[in-house]
Design a protein around this motif. Sequence first.
Motif, PDB file in Angstrom:
ATOM      1  N   GLY A 170       0.798  -1.215   0.000  1.00 28.50           N
ATOM      2  CA  GLY A 170       0.000   0.000   0.000  1.00 28.50           C
ATOM      3  C   GLY A 170       0.831   1.266   0.000  1.00 28.50           C
ATOM      4  O   GLY A 170       0.449   2.265   0.612  1.00 28.50           O
ATOM      5  N   LEU A 171       1.950   1.238  -0.704  1.00 25.92           N
ATOM      6  CA  LEU A 171       2.835   2.401  -0.713  1.00 25.92           C
ATOM      7  C   LEU A 171       2.376   3.447  -1.722  1.00 25.92           C
ATOM      8  O   LEU A 171       1.923   3.121  -2.817  1.00 25.92           O
ATOM      9  CB  LEU A 171       4.270   1.977  -1.041  1.00 25.92           C
ATOM     10  N   SER A 172       2.516   4.689  -1.324  1.00 31.16           N
ATOM     11  CA  SER A 172       2.261   5.835  -2.191  1.00 31.16           C
ATOM     12  C   SER A 172       3.312   6.882  -1.861  1.00 31.16           C
ATOM     13  O   SER A 172       4.074   6.734  -0.892  1.00 31.16           O
ATOM     14  CB  SER A 172       0.868   6.412  -1.937  1.00 31.16           C
ATOM     15  N   VAL A 173       3.365   7.941  -2.641  1.00 32.68           N
ATOM     16  CA  VAL A 173       4.312   9.018  -2.348  1.00 32.68           C
ATOM     17  C   VAL A 173       4.081   9.550  -0.941  1.00 32.68           C
ATOM     18  O   VAL A 173       5.020   9.755  -0.159  1.00 32.68           O
ATOM     19  CB  VAL A 173       4.182  10.152  -3.383  1.00 32.68           C
ATOM     20  N   ILE A 192       4.510  -0.671  -8.848  1.00 34.13           N
ATOM     21  CA  ILE A 192       5.122  -0.244 -10.113  1.00 34.13           C
ATOM     22  C   ILE A 192       4.842  -1.181 -11.281  1.00 34.13           C
ATOM     23  O   ILE A 192       4.741  -0.726 -12.424  1.00 34.13           O
ATOM     24  CB  ILE A 192       6.648  -0.046  -9.964  1.00 34.13           C
ATOM     25  N   TRP A 193       4.713  -2.486 -11.017  1.00 34.45           N
ATOM     26  CA  TRP A 193       4.619  -3.424 -12.142  1.00 34.45           C
ATOM     27  C   TRP A 193       3.299  -3.343 -12.880  1.00 34.45           C
ATOM     28  O   TRP A 193       3.217  -3.731 -14.053  1.00 34.45           O
ATOM     29  CB  TRP A 193       4.853  -4.857 -11.662  1.00 34.45           C
ATOM     30  N   ASP A 197       5.008   2.131 -17.297  1.00 34.81           N
ATOM     31  CA  ASP A 197       6.426   2.462 -17.214  1.00 34.81           C
ATOM     32  C   ASP A 197       6.884   2.284 -15.764  1.00 34.81           C
ATOM     33  O   ASP A 197       6.884   3.237 -14.973  1.00 34.81           O
ATOM     34  CB  ASP A 197       6.657   3.901 -17.674  1.00 34.81           C
ATOM     35  N   PRO A 198       7.284   1.066 -15.392  1.00 32.46           N
ATOM     36  CA  PRO A 198       7.657   0.801 -13.997  1.00 32.46           C
ATOM     37  C   PRO A 198       8.808   1.683 -13.490  1.00 32.46           C
ATOM     38  O   PRO A 198       8.795   2.111 -12.334  1.00 32.46           O
ATOM     39  CB  PRO A 198       8.052  -0.675 -14.006  1.00 32.46           C
ATOM     40  N   SER A 204       9.146   8.227  -9.365  1.00 29.70           N
ATOM     41  CA  SER A 204       8.165   9.153  -8.822  1.00 29.70           C
ATOM     42  C   SER A 204       7.765   8.753  -7.408  1.00 29.70           C
ATOM     43  O   SER A 204       7.639   9.592  -6.512  1.00 29.70           O
ATOM     44  CB  SER A 204       6.935   9.208  -9.721  1.00 29.70           C
ATOM     45  N   LEU A 205       7.563   7.459  -7.221  1.00 29.80           N
ATOM     46  CA  LEU A 205       7.114   6.946  -5.930  1.00 29.80           C
ATOM     47  C   LEU A 205       8.152   7.229  -4.838  1.00 29.80           C
ATOM     48  O   LEU A 205       7.785   7.530  -3.692  1.00 29.80           O
ATOM     49  CB  LEU A 205       6.862   5.445  -6.053  1.00 29.80           C
TER      50      LEU A 205
END
Length: 210
Positions: A170-173, A192-193, A197-198, A204-205
Amino acid sequence: MTDASDAPQTPQIYLITPPDFELSSFPGKLSGILDSVETACVRLSLAASDEDDVSRAADLLREVCHARDIPLILDTHVRLVEKLGLDGVHLQDGARTVRFARKELGADVVIGAFAGASRHEGMNAGESGADYVALGPLSDTGLGAGELAQLEDFEFWSQMIELPIVAEGGLSVEVIETFAPFSDFFAIGPEIWKQDDPLTTLKSLTAPLG
């Protein structure tokens, strides 16, 4: 992986493979990411449980990772780690099989344990001999029972426990920015997957990590 006592203040990236990928193309995709983003380790985390499938994937990714001095850790399959020349195992059941894995693999192989949202289970895994503990998810992923690891658990861990702590799920910026002061690693995979564009998504993440 590095002990928390020796770890840099900035958390490191711990990359998780997709559960299924094309053997013909994914190693090249992974190579591009590892050459572009500093990565502490890679976890091979396949949905497949067939030994031949896991072995073929491990052979290809081991070459990619070891050429860059990056450890490759296998999800769950303790007895394949030495056979495939890998660097460790990631256990999904908290402390339950840590002692067994350590007995099987010896002192020099990395053993990690995912403890869900339970700080207590994570501490048990550490006491049983894990080299790192992962807690998560950190925000709602729509999976499991919906119980989230809490920021206060990471704060406690960073202050009281030297064993490295991994933030996973559950990761976000925004989540990374919030948990970064109290985490040693961020385990990044599904975030990312599923994107076109991973590599760009990963950059960005992890922008809050500087």
